[in-house]
Design a protein around this motif. Structure first.
Motif, short mmCIF file in Angstrom:
data_model
loop_
_atom_site.label_atom_id
_atom_site.label_comp_id
_atom_site.label_asym_id
_atom_site.label_seq_id
_atom_site.Cartn_x
_atom_site.Cartn_y
_atom_site.Cartn_z
N CYS A 232 27.97 -1.08 45.86
CA CYS A 232 26.58 -0.63 45.96
C CYS A 232 26.13 -0.63 47.42
N VAL A 233 26.51 -1.66 48.15
CA VAL A 233 26.08 -1.74 49.54
C VAL A 233 26.67 -0.59 50.36
N ALA A 236 25.01 2.66 49.43
CA ALA A 236 23.67 2.79 50.00
C ALA A 236 23.76 3.23 51.45
N ALA A 240 22.25 6.67 52.79
CA ALA A 240 21.21 6.64 53.82
C ALA A 240 21.58 7.55 54.97
N ARG A 241 22.86 7.48 55.39
CA ARG A 241 23.24 8.27 56.55
C ARG A 241 23.09 9.76 56.25
N VAL A 244 19.45 10.88 56.10
CA VAL A 244 18.83 11.01 57.41
C VAL A 244 19.31 12.28 58.10
N ASP A 289 19.78 5.73 39.60
CA ASP A 289 19.05 4.90 38.62
C ASP A 289 19.78 4.86 37.30
N LEU A 292 22.85 2.58 37.56
CA LEU A 292 22.54 1.15 37.52
C LEU A 292 22.10 0.73 36.13
N LEU B 11 27.68 -6.12 57.22
CA LEU B 11 26.38 -5.66 56.73
C LEU B 11 25.66 -6.76 56.01
N GLN B 12 26.37 -7.37 55.09
CA GLN B 12 25.77 -8.40 54.27
C GLN B 12 25.36 -9.56 55.15
N LEU B 212 18.59 -4.84 38.96
CA LEU B 212 19.67 -4.18 39.71
C LEU B 212 19.13 -2.98 40.48
N LYS B 213 18.24 -2.24 39.80
CA LYS B 213 17.70 -1.05 40.44
C LYS B 213 16.86 -1.40 41.67
N LYS B 215 16.89 -4.09 43.44
CA LYS B 215 17.69 -4.69 44.51
C LYS B 215 18.39 -3.59 45.30
N TYR B 216 18.97 -2.59 44.60
CA TYR B 216 19.67 -1.51 45.29
C TYR B 216 18.72 -0.74 46.20
N TRP B 217 17.56 -0.34 45.66
CA TRP B 217 16.70 0.53 46.44
C TRP B 217 16.01 -0.20 47.59
N HIS B 219 17.41 -2.63 49.30
CA HIS B 219 18.44 -2.69 50.32
C HIS B 219 18.62 -1.33 50.97
N TYR B 220 18.53 -0.28 50.16
CA TYR B 220 18.68 1.08 50.68
C TYR B 220 17.61 1.39 51.72
N ILE B 223 18.52 -0.20 54.98
CA ILE B 223 19.66 0.47 55.63
C ILE B 223 19.25 1.84 56.16
N GLU B 224 18.43 2.53 55.41
CA GLU B 224 18.01 3.87 55.83
C GLU B 224 17.25 3.79 57.15
N MET B 227 19.74 3.33 59.85
CA MET B 227 20.47 4.57 60.09
C MET B 227 19.60 5.56 60.86
#
Lengths: 329, 351
Positions: A232-233, A236, A240-241, A244, A289, A292, B11-12, B212-213, B215-217, B219-220, B223-224, B227
């Protein structure tokens, strides 16, 4: 193959040995907390027992909750227990194994606290000094005008003036501490014998083959959850890249066709293809979505035949005569 | 595989363990500050309570606000909250999740201060010594003749060792209040741990899929943002390079271009590739107004979360008009033999 083995070993050792390490750190923290805690017996007949019992029982409960909290297996176990069945059947033995592993680790720090308090003795002295018969010892201070109970209740307090010149207080303290240490050592011996007996007798009563299976699958669940988070990380990041870059490109006034260059011109497209592959085809918010949601409500079955035997393009070079010069097969 | 693992760890570790590290440092700082602080109770009936309770309550508030200040995610949260909707819908659960995680981390140092203060007992002693019933603690014949105010003033002096003469009563009263204070401290710790246990261990029973949803978004979003900053930096660098190169070309005219042409013959490969990759990095944004528009729109109208597919297949290729843009030829002004056609329409077939 070799790299995969290394990765698996890393994950396996990492999870177990991290849990053990945290468990031991909590036990050391409990010892340190006991030594730095300023034990303050009230030396009043009504409150002595209450205070001592409180100090002996509340910190172990706190350490137990902390032990459950910091253990990774708790999350894995709760996930496996509460998930809907989906495509994957549920195995209650795995949940039981995880629960018992988590419980054993979480109980270490509380036991250490209780043993340390018993071996030190202060708490026992505070709680049970009023129950001691003062006739067993000489030198009871009888000129203070206080009744016997109150005098006995003051025994845990060293600096009290009524005990200044007598050895009565020290004698009573030693007596009660002796009891306390006896109880502490007995509990320790009992626990060790229990552990040893459990280890020795367990193979007689359980099915070792089934045990191997449950241990494998509980480790698998842990690794799977870690890998899902990892994927997932990474996803993401790629998402994201691309988002953008796409945003920048959309802002230009003139419409430029951005097409990937053919492979023989530059190697940019190789990199781009690799990144597209990492996205695994998930390119919209609704898709993500849904992914997940499905991960929770319908976990996939434990069958990777499809991807393990995915057809791979192979190149074969033949000369005009039909003889094979080189082949990937 | 190894590369991915290392990247993931980086990253983490960069995001989570950095914040955990700050949280731990603040907790240690709060414990250290307490031990370094010299507690001096005023020993006067009007000010004891204020001083004692103030010392219990105000530093935790300060640490809590400091935790918010030091947390990077606060600005991410504020930006996500205040941005106009644009083409991307806003999800309130993500905002709640981010706020909860920031709050949880910021609560650790205050909780530590409160529990250390309660375990030490000095602040309770200072605050509540006037409420004691002094007869319980021993021979209190000296208070028999006193008026109420004198009695209260006497009781207020209990926390100060050198101001109160009857030592055994003072010691007994101190022990009593300290005992109550420690009991409150343990109960406070028990409640905090139990609440944390409920949140972390029992929560998966209820909202795991939604969790889960979010947490993902969340984090996104983080990161965005990173970036975007990275892309902007790269763009600025390429923009600057191209701008400067263009400036030199315009100023020196033929000599520069001749020089460029001659040297271009020697190492046209490398220089050409550099120029091409710089042009690539520009992503089509070549003017100040365009860049300003990009930056403005990034906040006022964030793009939708839907990526286009870059490759085309057989059906789509027929829709393309094969428009070729000569924009990149602005580089070599007026030198027709230097035209570099960068874009072309090609039909691919994926076999």
């Amino acid at each position: 193959m070799e790299r995969l083995k290394l990765v698996l070993q890393y994950f396996q050792s990492n999870s177990e040995s991290i849990s053990n390490g945290i468990c031991i750190v909590l036990a050391l923290v409990s010892v340190k907390l006991y030594t730095s805690f300023d034990f303050n017996c009230p030396c009043l007949p009504q409150y002595n027992k209450l205070y001592s019992l409180g100090v002996m029982t509340v910190p172990p409960i706190i350490f137990f909750f902390l032990g459950v909290l910091v253990n990774r297996h708790t999350g894995v176990m709760m996930d496996e227990w509460m998930r809907p069945v989906g495509n994957r059947s549920k195995n209650p033995a795995v949940v039981k194994y995880l629960f018992s592993a988590m419980l054993q680790r979480a109980l270490l720090a509380p036991m250490v606290w209780i043993l340390v308090t018993l071996l030190d003795g202060k708490i026992f002295i505070c709680a049970f000094s009023v129950s001691v018969d003062p006739g067993l010892f000489s030198g009871v201070p009888n000129n203070t005008g206080l009744d016997v109970i109150r005098i006995m209740a003051k025994v845990p307090c060293k600096e009290d003036v009524i005990f200044q010149n007598s050895s009565f207080r020290k004698a009573v303290s030693r007596y009660v501490r002796c009891y306390s240490q006896a109880v502490g050592w007995s509990i320790l011996l009992f626990l060790i014998v229990l552990g040893a007996m459990g280890r020795l007798i367990k193979p007689c009563f359980e099915d070792h083959a089934a045990f191997l299976q449950t241990r494998y699958w509980s480790n698998y669940l842990d690794v799977e959850q870690k890998l899902f988070d990892e994927t997932c990380v990474l996803h993401a990041r790629d998402f994201a890249r691309k988002c953008v870059v796409q945003f920048f490109e959309d802002m230009t006034e003139d419409s430029i066709l951005h097409l990937p260059h053919p492979p023989f011109i530059s190697n940019v497209s190789e990199r781009w293809e690799e990144e597209e592959e990492r996205l695994h085809g998930v390119t919209r918010q609704e898709q993500m979505d849904q992914l997940l949601n499905k991960w929770y409500y319908g976990k996939p079955e434990l069958d990777v035949t499809r991807i393990a035997h995915r057809p791979r393009p192979c190149v074969t070079w033949q000369d005009p005569g039909g003889r094979t010069l080189y082949s990937d097969v | 595989m190894d590369k991915f693992r290392m990247m993931f760890q980086f990253l983490q570790s960069n995001q989570e363990s950095f914040m955990n590290g700050i949280c731990g440092i603040m907790a240690l700082a709060s414990a250290q500050m307490y031990s370094a602080f010299e507690f001096s109770c005023p020993c006067m009936p009007e000010y004891n309570y204020t001083y004692g309770i103030g010392l219990l309550v105000i530093p935790p508030i300060w640490f809590f606000l400091l935790g918010f200040v030091l947390n990077n995610n606060v600005s991410v949260l504020a930006e996500e909250w205040k941005r106009p909707t644009g083409s991307r819908t806003k999800d309130p659960t993500i905002l709640r999740y981010m706020f909860c995680s920031i709050t949880q981390r910021s609560l650790i140092a205050p909780a530590l201060w409160v529990s250390v203060t309660l375990m030490d007992g000095k602040s309770f002693l200072c605050a509540f010594s006037i409420n004691l019933d002094i007869e319980k603690f021993g021979n209190s014949s000296f208070v028999k003749g006193m008026s109420e105010t004198e009695k209260i003033r006497l009781l207020a002096r209990i926390p100060c060792k050198d101001l109160f003469e009857h030592q055994e009563i003072r010691v007994a009263a101190t022990r009593y209040i300290k005992c109550i204070s420690q009991a409150c401290g343990w109960i406070f710790l028990l409640m905090m741990t139990f609440t944390a246990f409920l949140i972390r261990a029992i929560r998966p029973c209820f909202t795991q899929a939604a969790f889960l949803k979010t947490k993902y978004w969340s984090h996104y979003i983080d990161i965005e943002r990173k970036m975007f900053d990275e892309t902007c930096k790269e763009h600025a660098k390429s923009f600057a390079k191209v701008c400067i190169h263009q400036y030199f070309e315009n100023i020196s005219g033929e000599m520069q271009s001749l020089h460029c042409h001659r040297s271009g013959q020697d190492d046209s490969g490398d220089e050409g590739e550099d120029k091409r990759s710089d042009e690539d990095k520009l992503l089509g944004i070549r003017a100040q107004d365009d860049m300003n528009k990009v930056l403005w729109n990034w906040h006022t109208s964030k793009p939708a979360l839907a990526l286009r597919k870059d490759q085309m297949d057989g059906e789509n290729s027929s829709k393309l008009n094969g428009k070729i843009n000569e924009g990149f030829n602005g580089f070599a002004n007026g030198h027709a033999h230097e035209t570099k056609k960068r874009e072309w329409a090609v039909y691919y077939s994926k076999v």
